[in-house]
Design a protein around this motif. Structure first.
Motif, PDB file in Angstrom:
ATOM      1  N   ARG A  32       0.836  -1.210   0.000  1.00 21.81           N
ATOM      2  CA  ARG A  32       0.000   0.000   0.000  1.00 21.81           C
ATOM      3  C   ARG A  32       0.866   1.254   0.000  1.00 21.81           C
ATOM      4  NH1 ARG A  32      -4.246  -1.437   4.874  1.00 21.81           N
ATOM      5  NH2 ARG A  32      -4.775  -3.560   4.204  1.00 21.81           N
ATOM      6  N   ARG A  33       2.040   1.169   0.622  1.00 20.41           N
ATOM      7  CA  ARG A  33       2.937   2.329   0.671  1.00 20.41           C
ATOM      8  C   ARG A  33       3.749   2.472  -0.616  1.00 20.41           C
ATOM      9  NH1 ARG A  33       3.801  -0.192   5.673  1.00 20.41           N
ATOM     10  NH2 ARG A  33       5.871  -0.898   5.024  1.00 20.41           N
ATOM     11  N   GLU A  34       3.817   1.436  -1.417  1.00 23.03           N
ATOM     12  CA  GLU A  34       4.632   1.463  -2.621  1.00 23.03           C
ATOM     13  C   GLU A  34       3.831   1.778  -3.881  1.00 23.03           C
ATOM     14  OE1 GLU A  34       7.857  -1.938  -1.111  1.00 23.03           O
ATOM     15  OE2 GLU A  34       6.274  -2.464  -2.539  1.00 23.03           O
ATOM     16  N   LEU A  35       2.540   1.503  -3.859  1.00 23.05           N
ATOM     17  CA  LEU A  35       1.728   1.620  -5.065  1.00 23.05           C
ATOM     18  C   LEU A  35       0.917   2.906  -5.072  1.00 23.05           C
ATOM     19  CD1 LEU A  35       0.410  -2.051  -5.248  1.00 23.05           C
ATOM     20  CD2 LEU A  35       2.136  -1.015  -6.732  1.00 23.05           C
ATOM     21  N   ASP A  36       0.819   3.513  -6.247  1.00 27.00           N
ATOM     22  CA  ASP A  36      -0.073   4.647  -6.464  1.00 27.00           C
ATOM     23  C   ASP A  36      -0.708   4.487  -7.834  1.00 27.00           C
ATOM     24  OD1 ASP A  36       1.853   5.449  -8.359  1.00 27.00           O
ATOM     25  OD2 ASP A  36       2.870   6.754  -6.923  1.00 27.00           O
ATOM     26  N   GLU A  37      -1.370   5.525  -8.305  1.00 22.84           N
ATOM     27  CA  GLU A  37      -2.089   5.400  -9.578  1.00 22.84           C
ATOM     28  C   GLU A  37      -1.169   5.164 -10.762  1.00 22.84           C
ATOM     29  OE1 GLU A  37      -1.149   9.653  -8.716  1.00 22.84           O
ATOM     30  OE2 GLU A  37      -2.105   8.017  -7.624  1.00 22.84           O
ATOM     31  N   ARG A  38       0.098   5.533 -10.649  1.00 25.69           N
ATOM     32  CA  ARG A  38       1.048   5.283 -11.745  1.00 25.69           C
ATOM     33  C   ARG A  38       1.661   3.903 -11.654  1.00 25.69           C
ATOM     34  NH1 ARG A  38       5.784   8.358 -12.452  1.00 25.69           N
ATOM     35  NH2 ARG A  38       6.083   8.046 -10.227  1.00 25.69           N
ATOM     36  N   LEU A 202      16.010   2.945 -16.299  1.00 22.35           N
ATOM     37  CA  LEU A 202      16.683   4.136 -15.779  1.00 22.35           C
ATOM     38  C   LEU A 202      17.010   5.131 -16.879  1.00 22.35           C
ATOM     39  CD1 LEU A 202      19.228   2.737 -13.159  1.00 22.35           C
ATOM     40  CD2 LEU A 202      17.342   4.308 -12.692  1.00 22.35           C
ATOM     41  N   ALA A 203      17.362   4.621 -18.049  1.00 21.96           N
ATOM     42  CA  ALA A 203      17.772   5.494 -19.143  1.00 21.96           C
ATOM     43  C   ALA A 203      16.619   6.340 -19.668  1.00 21.96           C
ATOM     44  CB  ALA A 203      18.367   4.660 -20.279  1.00 21.96           C
ATOM     45  N   VAL A 204      15.403   5.801 -19.626  1.00 18.44           N
ATOM     46  CA  VAL A 204      14.275   6.525 -20.206  1.00 18.44           C
ATOM     47  C   VAL A 204      13.324   7.105 -19.163  1.00 18.44           C
ATOM     48  CG1 VAL A 204      14.354   5.249 -22.371  1.00 18.44           C
ATOM     49  CG2 VAL A 204      12.997   4.356 -20.487  1.00 18.44           C
ATOM     50  N   ARG A 205      13.120   6.391 -18.057  1.00 21.19           N
ATOM     51  CA  ARG A 205      12.203   6.858 -17.020  1.00 21.19           C
ATOM     52  C   ARG A 205      12.727   6.475 -15.643  1.00 21.19           C
ATOM     53  NH1 ARG A 205       6.916   8.281 -18.287  1.00 21.19           N
ATOM     54  NH2 ARG A 205       6.837   8.796 -16.067  1.00 21.19           N
ATOM     55  N   PRO A 206      13.772   7.146 -15.162  1.00 24.85           N
ATOM     56  CA  PRO A 206      14.306   6.807 -13.836  1.00 24.85           C
ATOM     57  C   PRO A 206      13.293   6.981 -12.719  1.00 24.85           C
ATOM     58  CG  PRO A 206      15.213   8.885 -14.638  1.00 24.85           C
ATOM     59  CD  PRO A 206      14.500   8.253 -15.790  1.00 24.85           C
ATOM     60  N   ASP A 207      12.287   7.817 -12.948  1.00 23.36           N
ATOM     61  CA  ASP A 207      11.269   8.027 -11.920  1.00 23.36           C
ATOM     62  C   ASP A 207      10.410   6.797 -11.687  1.00 23.36           C
ATOM     63  OD1 ASP A 207      10.399   8.895 -14.674  1.00 23.36           O
ATOM     64  OD2 ASP A 207       8.438   8.907 -13.675  1.00 23.36           O
ATOM     65  N   LEU A 208      10.474   5.819 -12.603  1.00 21.58           N
ATOM     66  CA  LEU A 208       9.673   4.608 -12.475  1.00 21.58           C
ATOM     67  C   LEU A 208      10.431   3.465 -11.830  1.00 21.58           C
ATOM     68  CD1 LEU A 208       7.755   4.625 -15.886  1.00 21.58           C
ATOM     69  CD2 LEU A 208       7.038   5.539 -13.665  1.00 21.58           C
ATOM     70  N   HIS A 210      11.558   2.163  -8.529  1.00 23.76           N
ATOM     71  CA  HIS A 210      11.266   2.417  -7.114  1.00 23.76           C
ATOM     72  C   HIS A 210      12.533   2.594  -6.289  1.00 23.76           C
ATOM     73  CE1 HIS A 210       9.336   1.909  -3.153  1.00 23.76           C
ATOM     74  NE2 HIS A 210      10.384   1.166  -2.862  1.00 23.76           N
ATOM     75  N   ALA A 211      13.486   1.701  -6.481  1.00 24.80           N
ATOM     76  CA  ALA A 211      14.677   1.702  -5.630  1.00 24.80           C
ATOM     77  C   ALA A 211      15.663   2.805  -5.983  1.00 24.80           C
ATOM     78  CB  ALA A 211      15.384   0.345  -5.719  1.00 24.80           C
ATOM     79  N   ALA A 212      15.418   3.533  -7.062  1.00 33.50           N
ATOM     80  CA  ALA A 212      16.347   4.587  -7.472  1.00 33.50           C
ATOM     81  C   ALA A 212      15.785   5.972  -7.215  1.00 33.50           C
ATOM     82  CB  ALA A 212      16.685   4.440  -8.954  1.00 33.50           C
ATOM     83  N   SER A 213      14.703   6.060  -6.471  1.00 31.83           N
ATOM     84  CA  SER A 213      14.117   7.377  -6.212  1.00 31.83           C
ATOM     85  C   SER A 213      15.119   8.263  -5.487  1.00 31.83           C
ATOM     86  CB  SER A 213      12.858   7.221  -5.352  1.00 31.83           C
ATOM     87  OG  SER A 213      13.162   6.564  -4.141  1.00 31.83           O
ATOM     88  N   GLY A 214      15.276   9.465  -5.990  1.00 30.00           N
ATOM     89  CA  GLY A 214      16.201  10.407  -5.376  1.00 30.00           C
ATOM     90  C   GLY A 214      17.620  10.309  -5.868  1.00 30.00           C
ATOM     91  N   LEU A 215      17.888   9.321  -6.724  1.00 30.63           N
ATOM     92  CA  LEU A 215      19.243   9.190  -7.246  1.00 30.63           C
ATOM     93  C   LEU A 215      19.315   9.757  -8.645  1.00 30.63           C
ATOM     94  CD1 LEU A 215      20.167   5.580  -6.127  1.00 30.63           C
ATOM     95  CD2 LEU A 215      20.804   7.721  -5.049  1.00 30.63           C
ATOM     96  N   GLY A 216      20.488  10.131  -9.044  1.00 34.10           N
ATOM     97  CA  GLY A 216      20.698  10.631 -10.390  1.00 34.10           C
ATOM     98  C   GLY A 216      22.164  10.863 -10.636  1.00 34.10           C
ATOM     99  N   ALA A 240       5.165  13.237 -11.321  1.00 35.79           N
ATOM    100  CA  ALA A 240       3.916  12.491 -11.229  1.00 35.79           C
ATOM    101  C   ALA A 240       2.969  12.803 -12.376  1.00 35.79           C
ATOM    102  CB  ALA A 240       3.236  12.795  -9.895  1.00 35.79           C
ATOM    103  N   ALA A 241       3.175  13.968 -13.010  1.00 27.85           N
ATOM    104  CA  ALA A 241       2.275  14.354 -14.090  1.00 27.85           C
ATOM    105  C   ALA A 241       2.606  13.640 -15.388  1.00 27.85           C
ATOM    106  CB  ALA A 241       2.344  15.868 -14.299  1.00 27.85           C
ATOM    107  N   ARG A 242       3.763  13.015 -15.471  1.00 28.15           N
ATOM    108  CA  ARG A 242       4.168  12.358 -16.708  1.00 28.15           C
ATOM    109  C   ARG A 242       3.397  11.064 -16.899  1.00 28.15           C
ATOM    110  NH1 ARG A 242      10.546  11.897 -17.057  1.00 28.15           N
ATOM    111  NH2 ARG A 242       9.945  11.236 -19.148  1.00 28.15           N
ATOM    112  N   SER A 243       2.963  10.841 -18.107  1.00 27.37           N
ATOM    113  CA  SER A 243       2.195   9.644 -18.408  1.00 27.37           C
ATOM    114  C   SER A 243       3.095   8.413 -18.448  1.00 27.37           C
ATOM    115  CB  SER A 243       1.490   9.809 -19.756  1.00 27.37           C
ATOM    116  OG  SER A 243       0.877   8.601 -20.156  1.00 27.37           O
ATOM    117  N   THR A 244       2.541   7.296 -18.032  1.00 22.16           N
ATOM    118  CA  THR A 244       3.273   6.018 -18.103  1.00 22.16           C
ATOM    119  C   THR A 244       2.732   5.136 -19.232  1.00 22.16           C
ATOM    120  OG1 THR A 244       1.759   4.985 -16.517  1.00 22.16           O
ATOM    121  CG2 THR A 244       3.721   6.078 -15.616  1.00 22.16           C
TER     122      THR A 244
END
Length: 352
Positions: A32-38, A202-208, A210-216, A240-244
């Motif tokens: 529940r803490r890991e999943l959202d609408e995306r 990571l190359a195209v959508r690092p925001d997707l 989970h374990a790399a959030s905040g890294l870059g 969050a506004a970017r479509s998946t």
């Protein structure tokens, strides 16, 4: 490493089932803490992708093959709790529809292939990220290492269960050596697939990831012959506004192609567990699968005589069912999270 019925006795199988049920229950709550609408639909896609890649057995030694287990990949992409659920969905679909992995051994398989791989891989992954530079390359390296170690760890876990409840009298030392030895080789393939997939996302959508959030990877500028960190860019539009949708469609098509076409060229050699079982006599009391008469048993469509078409159709059906069931489960978990948040916000104590 799908354990069939008859390898492990009933008491240990039941105990493993209790452990697996507890792991799934904890994961349902943690997800529940890991999943959202995306991420909910993406988690269903991860399950389908793991199903597809598991059909691609690759040779690892003379007469032996291996395939992806997927725990490391799922944990890194969508989170450890959701990762356990992803692998569990795959194992459930394989056992019920394709007679792959015993139904009485489902708890064993979830514990070994889902729980152990996720826990080991994610622990190693997180441990490495604490000492490595906070870059995308570090994420890929940590993913490779976690995946590599998770497979022999799962083999060791199976050996432990076999020591507790094996149905044949085979020296445990021999089972352990054979299982861990061949699964170290399989782990290399697991690590390569996991690192390549994580690196591609990571190359195209690092925001997707989970374990790399905040890294870059910080942008570098050359000043006076030396590389220095560039000034931080202005804040971009919320991620969050970017479509998946594009990622989801690309992933689904890839999974369908792998299961429907590429799987025909997979190695026909027995996998690591099957080979060890045959060589050491572990399979002396193996039982027929309860779903052996399923229309999709052994990854082929019943009454379709062309092997390529039969296997391809079975793979496509498997991907479709897995993505539907997985997405349905993850959307339900996500809705439960939203309900919890709403209940919490409306239950704020009033001041007196």
């Amino acid at each position: 490493m799908h354990v069939p019925d008859g390898f492990i006795n009933a008491p240990v199988s039941v105990a493993a089932g209790v452990v697996a049920a507890a792991a799934v229950a904890v994961s349902l709550r943690g997800a529940r803490r890991e999943l959202d609408e995306r991420t909910a639909p993406l988690a269903g896609l991860v399950a389908a992708f793991i199903f597809a890649v598991q059909m691609l057995n690759f040779p690892v030694a003379a007469g032996t093959s291996g395939h992806l287990l997927g725990g490391a990949l799922a944990a890194i992409l969508v989170g450890p709790y959701t990762g356990v659920l992803c692998v569990s969905v795959v194992l459930l679909m394989q056992g019920i529809l394709f007679a792959d992995g015993g139904l009485t051994a489902l708890g064993v398989n979830i514990t070994v292939m889902g729980g152990v791989t996720v826990v080991v891989a994610y622990a190693v992954f997180r441990g490495l990220l604490k000492v490595l530079p906070a870059t995308r390359r570090s994420v890929t390296v940590a993913a490779f290492t976690g995946a590599l170690l998770s497979v022999p760890a799962a083999a060791a876990a199976f050996t432990l269960l076999y020591a507790l409840g094996g149905t044949t009298d085979v020296p445990i030392a021999k089972v352990f050596t054979a299982m861990v030895g061949v699964h170290v080789l399989i782990g290399i393939g697991e690590a390569l697939i996991t690192a390549a997939t994580v690196g591609a996302v990571l190359a195209v959508r690092p925001d997707l990831v989970h374990a790399a959030s905040g890294l870059g990877t910080p942008l570098k500028l050359r000043v006076g012959g030396e590389l220095v960190d560039a000034p931080a860019p202005a804040p971009a539009a919320p991620v969050a506004a970017r479509s998946t949708r594009g990622v989801w469609l690309t992933g689904l098509v890839t999974a369908l192609v792998l299961a429907g076409v590429v799987s025909f060229y997979a190695s026909a050699n027995p996998d690591g567990l099957e080979k060890v079982a045959a060589d050491k006599g572990i399979d002396a009391k193996v039982e027929d699968h309860a779903a052996a008469d399923s229309p999709l048993a052994d990854y082929g469509v019943k009454d379709v005589e062309n092997a390529r078409l039969s296997g391809g159709l079975a793979g496509v059906i498997g991907v479709g069912v897995t993505v539907l069931v997985g997405t349905g489960i993850f959307w339900s978990v996500r809705r439960r999270r939203a309900e919890d948040l709403t209940a919490t916000s409306t239950a704020a104590p009033s001041a007196h």
